[in-house]
Design a protein around this motif. Sequence first.
Motif, PDB file in Angstrom:
ATOM      1  N   ASN A 146       0.821  -1.217   0.000  1.00  0.00           N
ATOM      2  CA  ASN A 146       0.000   0.000   0.000  1.00  0.00           C
ATOM      3  C   ASN A 146       0.851   1.262   0.000  1.00  0.00           C
ATOM      4  N   SER A 147       1.999   1.209   0.679  1.00  0.00           N
ATOM      5  CA  SER A 147       2.868   2.387   0.734  1.00  0.00           C
ATOM      6  C   SER A 147       3.350   2.788  -0.650  1.00  0.00           C
ATOM      7  N   GLU A 148       3.561   1.800  -1.509  1.00  0.00           N
ATOM      8  CA  GLU A 148       4.002   2.079  -2.871  1.00  0.00           C
ATOM      9  C   GLU A 148       2.845   2.574  -3.732  1.00  0.00           C
ATOM     10  N   ILE A 149       1.641   2.044  -3.481  1.00  0.00           N
ATOM     11  CA  ILE A 149       0.472   2.421  -4.286  1.00  0.00           C
ATOM     12  C   ILE A 149       0.079   3.866  -4.056  1.00  0.00           C
ATOM     13  N   VAL A 150       0.100   4.312  -2.794  1.00  0.00           N
ATOM     14  CA  VAL A 150      -0.372   5.668  -2.451  1.00  0.00           C
ATOM     15  C   VAL A 150       0.766   6.673  -2.367  1.00  0.00           C
ATOM     16  N   LYS A 151       1.967   6.263  -2.704  1.00  0.00           N
ATOM     17  CA  LYS A 151       3.117   7.165  -2.590  1.00  0.00           C
ATOM     18  C   LYS A 151       2.967   8.354  -3.531  1.00  0.00           C
ATOM     19  N   ILE A 152       3.208   9.525  -3.004  1.00  0.00           N
ATOM     20  CA  ILE A 152       3.117  10.761  -3.781  1.00  0.00           C
ATOM     21  C   ILE A 152       4.474  11.044  -4.426  1.00  0.00           C
ATOM     22  N   GLY A 153       4.450  11.368  -5.686  1.00  0.00           N
ATOM     23  CA  GLY A 153       5.685  11.693  -6.377  1.00  0.00           C
ATOM     24  C   GLY A 153       6.431  10.495  -6.915  1.00  0.00           C
ATOM     25  N   GLY A 154       5.809   9.313  -6.851  1.00  0.00           N
ATOM     26  CA  GLY A 154       6.459   8.122  -7.368  1.00  0.00           C
ATOM     27  C   GLY A 154       6.230   7.977  -8.866  1.00  0.00           C
ATOM     28  N   SER A 155       6.594   6.829  -9.377  1.00  0.00           N
ATOM     29  CA  SER A 155       6.392   6.568 -10.796  1.00  0.00           C
ATOM     30  C   SER A 155       4.919   6.344 -11.092  1.00  0.00           C
ATOM     31  N   LEU A 156       4.598   6.360 -12.391  1.00  0.00           N
ATOM     32  CA  LEU A 156       3.203   6.177 -12.791  1.00  0.00           C
ATOM     33  C   LEU A 156       2.685   4.817 -12.359  1.00  0.00           C
ATOM     34  N   PHE A 157       3.507   3.780 -12.513  1.00  0.00           N
ATOM     35  CA  PHE A 157       3.094   2.423 -12.147  1.00  0.00           C
ATOM     36  C   PHE A 157       3.827   2.003 -10.869  1.00  0.00           C
ATOM     37  N   PRO A 158       3.088   1.443  -9.910  1.00  0.00           N
ATOM     38  CA  PRO A 158       3.736   0.955  -8.684  1.00  0.00           C
ATOM     39  C   PRO A 158       4.728  -0.156  -9.007  1.00  0.00           C
ATOM     40  N   THR A 159       5.747  -0.266  -8.177  1.00  0.00           N
ATOM     41  CA  THR A 159       6.760  -1.302  -8.371  1.00  0.00           C
ATOM     42  C   THR A 159       6.311  -2.597  -7.704  1.00  0.00           C
ATOM     43  N   PRO A 160       6.040  -3.654  -8.481  1.00  0.00           N
ATOM     44  CA  PRO A 160       5.615  -4.924  -7.873  1.00  0.00           C
ATOM     45  C   PRO A 160       6.753  -5.561  -7.086  1.00  0.00           C
ATOM     46  N   SER A 161       6.489  -5.935  -5.843  1.00  0.00           N
ATOM     47  CA  SER A 161       7.563  -6.471  -5.004  1.00  0.00           C
ATOM     48  C   SER A 161       7.085  -7.471  -3.963  1.00  0.00           C
ATOM     49  N   THR A 162       5.799  -7.840  -3.981  1.00  0.00           N
ATOM     50  CA  THR A 162       5.306  -8.732  -2.932  1.00  0.00           C
ATOM     51  C   THR A 162       4.110  -9.549  -3.422  1.00  0.00           C
ATOM     52  N   PHE A 163       3.943 -10.737  -2.838  1.00  0.00           N
ATOM     53  CA  PHE A 163       2.773 -11.577  -3.074  1.00  0.00           C
ATOM     54  C   PHE A 163       1.846 -11.577  -1.857  1.00  0.00           C
TER      55      PHE A 163
END
Length: 271
Positions: free
Chosen positions: A35-52
């Motif tokens: 969730n931290s990657e999904i809602v991160k402000i200023g990140g890339s357009l697509f979240p970085t997949p890193s977990t199952f």
Amino acid sequence: MNKVKTVLLNVILLALAIVTIVPFIWMLLSAFAPNSEIVKIGGSLFPTPSTFANFVNIQEKFNFLGMFVNSLFVALLTTAIIIYTSALMGFVFSKFQFKGKNLLFGVVLSTMMLPWAVTIIPKYEMMVDFGWLDSYKALIIPSMVSGFGIFMFRQSISQIPDELIEAARVDGATDTYIFHRIILPMSRNSIASLAIFQFLWSWEDFLWPYLIISDESKQLLSVGLRLFNGQYGTDYGGLFAATSISIIPVVIIYLVFQKRFIAGVASGSIK
């Protein structure tokens, strides 16, 4: 000039396809991201997949598997019933002559003109009077007949030559035999088309199951997904993971019936 138009049309269609598929890709990638990657402000357009973890923890959030099975049961049964009743009534309206047929068919068509929301209150009051609340009967029985399905099958079956049916009757075939052994096999394209549409409508229906079913063990997946929305936040990763799994039956249904669906569209355009 024609080549320019073709290229321009393809570019427009490609742009529309990208606009349609980008949110879907974003959801799939987010299903593998915290969730931290999904809602991160200023990140890339697509979240970085890193977990199952989102997929692993779905069953812990709510009864995902049970609701998945409930939805699959209701959607498959409703789709099968509607295909059969639509084909049967389409056969009657296209190949039988009786007084008031056109008027009755007009009434069937008029049901397609009514907004679905208009019928919610009367249907709900009927379910209360019947004592069907919190029962699958309230989800399946009111959906046993489809005006759209009847119209589609009537148009399809009307293309079957009357001489074929009369020849079968001369050979001693009953109307029941004709319907099951001649009409249904020759309506496979219509069956495939209606199966795709109806399964999708049943699978994604939210409001009616939400009103009718209160027992969580009987609830459908479309309603269960809202459990990821908490009072103080939303588990986006879990929601996207559950949603990604929930679209699998729709994709399978389309893959199973796509050839017949495309053939039906092609034959209809040729006619």
